[in-house]
Design an enzyme around this catalytic site. Structure first.
Site, PDB file in Angstrom:
ATOM      1  N   ARG A  16      80.347  62.755 -30.808  1.00  0.00           N
ATOM      2  CA  ARG A  16      79.684  63.508 -31.888  1.00  0.00           C
ATOM      3  C   ARG A  16      78.629  64.439 -31.282  1.00  0.00           C
ATOM      4  O   ARG A  16      78.435  64.476 -30.068  1.00  0.00           O
ATOM      5  CB  ARG A  16      79.043  62.544 -32.899  1.00  0.00           C
ATOM      6  CG  ARG A  16      77.787  61.897 -32.368  1.00  0.00           C
ATOM      7  CD  ARG A  16      76.974  61.188 -33.430  1.00  0.00           C
ATOM      8  NE  ARG A  16      75.724  60.764 -32.841  1.00  0.00           N
ATOM      9  CZ  ARG A  16      75.061  59.656 -33.157  1.00  0.00           C
ATOM     10  NH1 ARG A  16      75.527  58.862 -34.089  1.00  0.00           N
ATOM     11  NH2 ARG A  16      73.929  59.366 -32.561  1.00  0.00           N
ATOM     12  N   ASP A  37      82.517  57.277 -25.090  1.00  0.00           N
ATOM     13  CA  ASP A  37      81.406  57.047 -26.026  1.00  0.00           C
ATOM     14  C   ASP A  37      81.476  55.607 -26.519  1.00  0.00           C
ATOM     15  O   ASP A  37      82.534  54.970 -26.454  1.00  0.00           O
ATOM     16  CB  ASP A  37      81.523  58.031 -27.213  1.00  0.00           C
ATOM     17  CG  ASP A  37      80.181  58.297 -27.890  1.00  0.00           C
ATOM     18  OD1 ASP A  37      79.576  57.333 -28.398  1.00  0.00           O
ATOM     19  OD2 ASP A  37      79.740  59.457 -27.926  1.00  0.00           O
ATOM     20  N   ASP A  63      80.357  52.323 -22.591  1.00  0.00           N
ATOM     21  CA  ASP A  63      78.895  52.263 -22.623  1.00  0.00           C
ATOM     22  C   ASP A  63      78.447  52.714 -21.239  1.00  0.00           C
ATOM     23  O   ASP A  63      78.756  52.045 -20.241  1.00  0.00           O
ATOM     24  CB  ASP A  63      78.442  50.826 -22.919  1.00  0.00           C
ATOM     25  CG  ASP A  63      76.926  50.690 -22.944  1.00  0.00           C
ATOM     26  OD1 ASP A  63      76.226  51.535 -22.335  1.00  0.00           O
ATOM     27  OD2 ASP A  63      76.437  49.739 -23.561  1.00  0.00           O
ATOM     28  N   VAL A  64      77.735  53.822 -21.149  1.00  0.00           N
ATOM     29  CA  VAL A  64      77.404  54.398 -19.840  1.00  0.00           C
ATOM     30  C   VAL A  64      76.539  53.487 -18.972  1.00  0.00           C
ATOM     31  O   VAL A  64      76.427  53.706 -17.771  1.00  0.00           O
ATOM     32  CB  VAL A  64      76.704  55.778 -19.957  1.00  0.00           C
ATOM     33  CG1 VAL A  64      77.651  56.827 -20.501  1.00  0.00           C
ATOM     34  CG2 VAL A  64      75.420  55.688 -20.766  1.00  0.00           C
ATOM     35  N   ASN A  90      76.328  63.519 -20.723  1.00  0.00           N
ATOM     36  CA  ASN A  90      75.666  64.022 -21.935  1.00  0.00           C
ATOM     37  C   ASN A  90      75.086  62.906 -22.802  1.00  0.00           C
ATOM     38  O   ASN A  90      74.160  63.161 -23.573  1.00  0.00           O
ATOM     39  CB  ASN A  90      76.699  64.839 -22.733  1.00  0.00           C
ATOM     40  CG  ASN A  90      76.284  65.068 -24.163  1.00  0.00           C
ATOM     41  OD1 ASN A  90      75.478  65.948 -24.461  1.00  0.00           O
ATOM     42  ND2 ASN A  90      76.818  64.252 -25.089  1.00  0.00           N
ATOM     43  N   TYR A 154      61.690  58.786 -23.273  1.00  0.00           N
ATOM     44  CA  TYR A 154      62.659  59.882 -23.293  1.00  0.00           C
ATOM     45  C   TYR A 154      62.273  60.958 -22.280  1.00  0.00           C
ATOM     46  O   TYR A 154      63.087  61.400 -21.467  1.00  0.00           O
ATOM     47  CB  TYR A 154      62.720  60.467 -24.707  1.00  0.00           C
ATOM     48  CG  TYR A 154      63.733  61.584 -24.868  1.00  0.00           C
ATOM     49  CD1 TYR A 154      65.087  61.307 -25.021  1.00  0.00           C
ATOM     50  CD2 TYR A 154      63.331  62.921 -24.881  1.00  0.00           C
ATOM     51  CE1 TYR A 154      66.018  62.322 -25.180  1.00  0.00           C
ATOM     52  CE2 TYR A 154      64.253  63.946 -25.034  1.00  0.00           C
ATOM     53  CZ  TYR A 154      65.588  63.652 -25.191  1.00  0.00           C
ATOM     54  OH  TYR A 154      66.506  64.660 -25.348  1.00  0.00           O
ATOM     55  N   LYS A 158      64.321  62.071 -18.873  1.00  0.00           N
ATOM     56  CA  LYS A 158      64.863  63.412 -18.687  1.00  0.00           C
ATOM     57  C   LYS A 158      64.314  64.075 -17.419  1.00  0.00           C
ATOM     58  O   LYS A 158      64.981  64.892 -16.796  1.00  0.00           O
ATOM     59  CB  LYS A 158      64.587  64.269 -19.932  1.00  0.00           C
ATOM     60  CG  LYS A 158      65.329  63.777 -21.195  1.00  0.00           C
ATOM     61  CD  LYS A 158      66.837  63.801 -21.029  1.00  0.00           C
ATOM     62  CE  LYS A 158      67.591  63.481 -22.306  1.00  0.00           C
ATOM     63  NZ  LYS A 158      69.058  63.561 -22.121  1.00  0.00           N
ATOM     64  N   THR A 189      72.033  69.670 -34.690  1.00  0.00           N
ATOM     65  CA  THR A 189      73.295  68.953 -34.844  1.00  0.00           C
ATOM     66  C   THR A 189      73.278  68.346 -36.245  1.00  0.00           C
ATOM     67  O   THR A 189      72.271  68.438 -36.965  1.00  0.00           O
ATOM     68  CB  THR A 189      73.452  67.831 -33.789  1.00  0.00           C
ATOM     69  OG1 THR A 189      72.444  66.849 -34.029  1.00  0.00           O
ATOM     70  CG2 THR A 189      73.324  68.355 -32.376  1.00  0.00           C
TER      71      THR A 189
END
Ligand code: NAD
Length: 244
Positions: A16, A37, A63-64, A90, A154, A158, A189
């Protein structure tokens, strides 16, 4: 025209949001794309829609943060097309708690998905890319990674992605693998289209608007393809002048 015919790509968090738009653009350029995903229903529905449109797209539940699941995803790619040319790291999550309110477990979860997930994907994908002469890894960071913000986990995750991008670019250059980061600002989004935070952010943006997912996806496509083949270890801010 950018042509990815014969190439294979993985997009994490591709079910998504921005990831889904990146999946569609890479597939439209001719790549076979594995959507990875945790969202099984959304991922399968997207794969089916693009398949019915004649595109080469599959879904894999990943699941990354799981090394084992990455191994299985890459085995799926090997069995499917036998090669990996593009990895878009991503997948990402946000937790807006400040340091005082955030538990160690909450901090770890954000760092685990955003930073460690990118590390595992890079580490395990690079050998498969190297087998066919190299490829392109595109990491989705954020323009948060240029200053401090009131979302410490976060923002830190990043910044970590920017650091990982530079070090990975150095380490894997010998294998023909390029590694770059994209640092988007506010991107609209379906999830944030109605958010009350949009207005104030837009008023601080010289371009006086939010970005669209397609604008990030176009940069992903450029960095994935051979047109950018001398670019590595770089980060690209795409935020309408906010960081400028
Ligand atoms: P989104 O929440 O719509 O999409 C994120 C996707 O990642 C979802 O499909 C989600 O299921 C997936 N995901 C989350 N945890 C995962 C995990 N452990 N394993 C696999 N997949 C997982 O958000 P988006 O706006 O499309 O964001 C995409 C990327 O862009 C993120 O890395 C985000 O931090 C970054 N970003 C977004 C903005 C923005 O304004 N939207 C700005 C800068 C950067």
């Amino acid at each position: 025209l950018t042509d990815l015919a014969g190439k294979t790509a993985i997009v994490t968090g591709g079910a998504r949001g921005q990831g889904a738009v990146e999946v569609e653009l890479l597939a439209t350029a001719g790549a076979s794309v594995l959507i990875c995903d945790v969202l099984e229903d959304e991922g399968k529905a997207l794969a089916e829609r693009l398949q019915s449109d004649g595109k080469s797209v599959q879904f894999f539940k990943l699941d990354v943060t799981s090394e084992d699941e990455w191994v299985a995803a890459l085995a799926t790619v090997r069995a499917w097309t036998g090669r990996l040319d593009v990895l878009v790291n991503n997948a990402g999550i946000i937790n807006r708690k400040i340091i005082r309110d955030m538990t160690v477990a909450e901090w770890r979860m954000v760092m685990d998905v955003n930073a460690t997930g990118t590390f595992i994907g890079t580490k395990l994908s690079a050998p498969l890319m190297a087998e066919t002469g190299g490829g392109s890894i595109v990491n989705i960071s954020s323009n948060s990674a240029f200053s401090g913000h009131y979302d410490p986990a976060y923002t830190s995750s990043k910044w970590a992605i920017r650091g990982l991008t530079r070090t990975a670019a150095m380490e894997f250059a010998d294998d023909g693998i390029r590694v770059n980061a994209i640092c988007p600002g506010l991107i609209v989004t379906d999830l944030n289209r109605a958010s009350p935070h949009l207005g104030p952010m837009i008023s601080m943006t010289p371009a006086q608007r939010a970005g669209e997912a397609d604008e990030v996806a176009q940069l992903v496509l450029f960095l994935a393809a051979d047109g950018s083949k001398f670019i590595t270890g770089e980060d690209f801010v795409i935020d309408g002048g906010f960081t400028a």
